[in-house]
Write a protein that holds these residues in place. Structure first.
Motif, PDB file in Angstrom:
ATOM      1  N   GLY A  14      91.247  44.705 -58.183  1.00 26.61           N
ATOM      2  CA  GLY A  14      92.647  45.082 -57.760  1.00 26.61           C
ATOM      3  C   GLY A  14      92.491  46.135 -56.956  1.00 26.61           C
ATOM      4  N   LEU A  15      93.313  46.152 -55.890  1.00 23.84           N
ATOM      5  CA  LEU A  15      93.448  47.133 -54.632  1.00 23.84           C
ATOM      6  C   LEU A  15      93.953  48.291 -55.250  1.00 23.84           C
ATOM      7  CD1 LEU A  15      94.631  44.687 -51.731  1.00 23.84           C
ATOM      8  CD2 LEU A  15      92.179  44.885 -52.755  1.00 23.84           C
TER       9      LEU A  15
ATOM     10  N   ALA B 100      89.143  58.473 -48.638  1.00 20.24           N
ATOM     11  CA  ALA B 100      89.890  57.425 -49.433  1.00 20.24           C
ATOM     12  C   ALA B 100      90.697  56.902 -48.294  1.00 20.24           C
ATOM     13  CB  ALA B 100      90.599  57.832 -50.321  1.00 20.24           C
ATOM     14  N   VAL B 101      91.460  55.770 -48.466  1.00 20.66           N
ATOM     15  CA  VAL B 101      92.383  55.212 -47.577  1.00 20.66           C
ATOM     16  C   VAL B 101      93.581  54.748 -48.514  1.00 20.66           C
ATOM     17  CG1 VAL B 101      91.273  53.031 -47.402  1.00 20.66           C
ATOM     18  CG2 VAL B 101      92.706  53.711 -45.553  1.00 20.66           C
TER      19      VAL B 101
ATOM     20  N   GLY C 160      85.572  52.038 -53.165  1.00 22.84           N
ATOM     21  CA  GLY C 160      85.620  53.309 -52.535  1.00 22.84           C
ATOM     22  C   GLY C 160      86.726  54.349 -53.012  1.00 22.84           C
ATOM     23  N   ASN C 161      87.742  53.682 -52.962  1.00 22.52           N
ATOM     24  CA  ASN C 161      89.191  54.484 -53.555  1.00 22.52           C
ATOM     25  C   ASN C 161      88.863  54.658 -55.068  1.00 22.52           C
ATOM     26  OD1 ASN C 161      90.315  54.637 -51.242  1.00 22.52           O
ATOM     27  ND2 ASN C 161      91.707  53.018 -51.385  1.00 22.52           N
ATOM     28  N   ALA C 162      88.093  53.961 -55.763  1.00 22.92           N
ATOM     29  CA  ALA C 162      88.168  54.148 -57.344  1.00 22.92           C
ATOM     30  C   ALA C 162      87.197  55.336 -57.282  1.00 22.92           C
ATOM     31  CB  ALA C 162      87.258  52.940 -57.976  1.00 22.92           C
TER      32      ALA C 162
ATOM     33  N   LEU D  45      87.552  57.191 -60.810  1.00 23.11           N
ATOM     34  CA  LEU D  45      87.842  56.144 -61.815  1.00 23.11           C
ATOM     35  C   LEU D  45      86.752  55.134 -61.533  1.00 23.11           C
ATOM     36  CD1 LEU D  45      91.856  56.391 -61.287  1.00 23.11           C
ATOM     37  CD2 LEU D  45      90.560  56.938 -63.101  1.00 23.11           C
ATOM     38  N   GLU D  46      85.955  55.064 -61.212  1.00 16.01           N
ATOM     39  CA  GLU D  46      85.065  54.088 -60.878  1.00 16.01           C
ATOM     40  C   GLU D  46      84.223  53.545 -62.207  1.00 16.01           C
ATOM     41  OE1 GLU D  46      84.346  57.207 -59.968  1.00 16.01           O
ATOM     42  OE2 GLU D  46      82.140  57.484 -59.944  1.00 16.01           O
ATOM     43  N   ASP D  47      84.422  54.234 -63.529  1.00 18.45           N
ATOM     44  CA  ASP D  47      84.018  53.708 -64.376  1.00 18.45           C
ATOM     45  C   ASP D  47      84.921  52.889 -65.309  1.00 18.45           C
ATOM     46  OD1 ASP D  47      85.521  55.877 -64.821  1.00 18.45           O
ATOM     47  OD2 ASP D  47      84.318  56.829 -66.534  1.00 18.45           O
TER      48      ASP D  47
END
Ligand code: GUN
Ligand code: ZN
Length: 440
Positions: free
Chosen positions: A76-77, A322-323, A365-367, A372-374
């Protein structure tokens, strides 16, 4: 689709699965992603991903299979900077940021003292995110605690992982939008107690920007950051030249705009700093040293006329980027539209933004930028099953153009350049199809 008795409630999504493993180093960095032409995302009854891999036909004998071929299945974006009370501010005609804020935004946000209005708009807000394939956002609420309650309640009813907080603002705004240092502190603390960590909700300490916070209020934000060191902090910096000048006049003894947040110990790896357009050399260094995140908002920066983000300069400094959409200064909820405008901004700066990097930024990248990447941002066992399904043939012109597309990167570039909510076939939140549920 086939349906069989499956007490564990496992669902298998079939399609062209794409997920990033790391930041792409260029258009040909095939090691940075995993792509499975006939792939499966296996989702457990708890809404988490059990595994991804090639689709196995025998899966249909045991599990519900949803066949999304020939579409792409991605994480998800993620939109790390957006204002939910500004849905009815989009497309407001103004010469610059301060005029835009004073003429429209600070008028509109007053309506969010009304809980019924806040709830109605929050509901529409999350529907719009889902329609555009966005499953997580970091959002600014209004100054009113009611808006925070509406925001998190509506997110919870959809099961969405969101970050948000009441804006703290005690000066240079209409009286109806001002709190006080103490009230800002108390209401933020109450919001943290009420919402942070409840389900998937994460509270962000949100001093709006240095112009609308007094010295005493930034001290209160500092106290909150010290008491709750794990929380995100979100604010704005160096968006527009007149804004920079005003902020510097308000804090004449500090070296620069970012130095204000530095002074109150508000910078760090969980600090999301909207815009970062007009940074000095020192500010770039401080950003990188503190591991704070520069949040690039291309549609907003173009629409408000704030300036062109210098992506390569920040990367050379080693800053995290981030974007985001920044609706309602931003003009679209779509991360595809956002990266398309971002691409054009960098074209004007003679900088390259290849499609692999764009899609990395919208997802992993944004995660990572949000720490929040985990939990989200990639498709792998154990991650929350927040997904988007994209159709590269969404419109007649895209379909025609696809006839001449050979490589995956070129398909991604077409999706970014011509795609919008029409390209979003489905949005899953914790394994639940959400977009189709809106339309029925
Ligand atoms: N700076 C402070 N508040 C805002 C806002 O709501 N939008 C934008 N674009 N910049 C801001
Ligand atoms: Zn903003």
């Amino acid at each position: 689709m086939s349906r069989t008795h499956d007490p564990a409630g496992v669902t298998v999504l079939r399609g062209r699965v794409l997920t990033f493993l790391d930041e792409p180093r260029g258009r040909d960095d095939h090691g940075s992603y995993r792509y499975i032409e006939d792939g499966a995302v296996v989702i457990g009854g708890d809404g988490r991903i059990l595994m991804i891999g090639p689709f196995k036909p025998e899966a249909a004998a045991h599990h519900k299979v949803i066949d999304h071929r020939p579409h792409l299945i991605l994480p998800g974006l993620i939109d790390p900077h957006i204002h939910f009370p500004q849905m009815q501010v989009i497309a407001s005609y103004a010469a610059n940021l301060l005029e835009w804020l004073n003429t429209y935004t600070f008028v509109e946000e007053q309506r969010f003292s009304d809980e019924a209005h806040a709830t109605r708009i929050a509901s529409r807000f999350f529907d719009e995110l889902i329609r555009h394939g966005t499953t997580t956002a970091a959002a600014y609420c209004s100054v009113h605690p009611q808006s925070v309650d509406a925001f998190f309640s509506e997110a919870a009813s959809r099961g969405m992982l969101v970050v948000g907080g009441k804006v703290m603002m005690d000066r240079n705004a209409p009286e109806a939008l001002r709190d006080t240092p103490q009230r800002g502190y108390d209401e933020t603390k109450a919001g943290i107690g009420k919402w942070h960590g409840k389900g998937r909700a994460l509270y962000a300490i949100t001093p709006r920007f240095a112009i609308t916070s007094s010295h005493e209020q930034l001290e209160m934000a500092e106290a909150l950051a010290r008491e709750f060191p794990d929380l995100h902090i979100q604010t704005h910096v160096d968006e527009n030249l007149a804004e920079v000048q005003f902020a510097r006049e308000l804090y004449p003894n500090l070296p620069d705009y970012l130095g204000i947040y530095e002074r109150y110990h508000l910078l760090g790896p969980k600090t999301l700093l909207g815009h970062c357009i007009h940074l000095t050399h020192r500010e770039c260094e401080v950003l990188a040293e503190t591991r704070s995140v520069a949040v690039w908002c291309p549609t907003s920066n173009l629409f408000i006329g704030s300036g062109l983000f210098d992506h390569d300069r920040l990367r050379e400094h080693g800053a995290r980027i981030a974007v985001a959409t920044d609706v309602g200064g931003g003009t679209s909820y779509s991360m595809l539209r956002t990266l398309d405008e971002g691409y054009k901004v960098l074209q004007l700066r003679a900088q390259r933004l290849d499609p692999l990097r764009s899609f990395y930024m919208m997802t992993l990248g944004n995660a990572r930028a949000m720490s929040l990447e985990d939990r989200i941002g990639s498709l792998q066992a154990g991650r929350d099953a927040d997904l988007v399904v994209l159709d590269s043939h969404a419109t007649p012109q895209m379909s025609l153009r696809m006839e001449a597309v050979d490589l995956l990167v070129n398909e991604l570039f077409l999706l970014q350049t011509c795609g919008d909510d029409r390209a979003v076939v489905e949005t899953y939140v914790m394994g639940k199809p959400m977009k189709s549920a809106l339309e029925t």
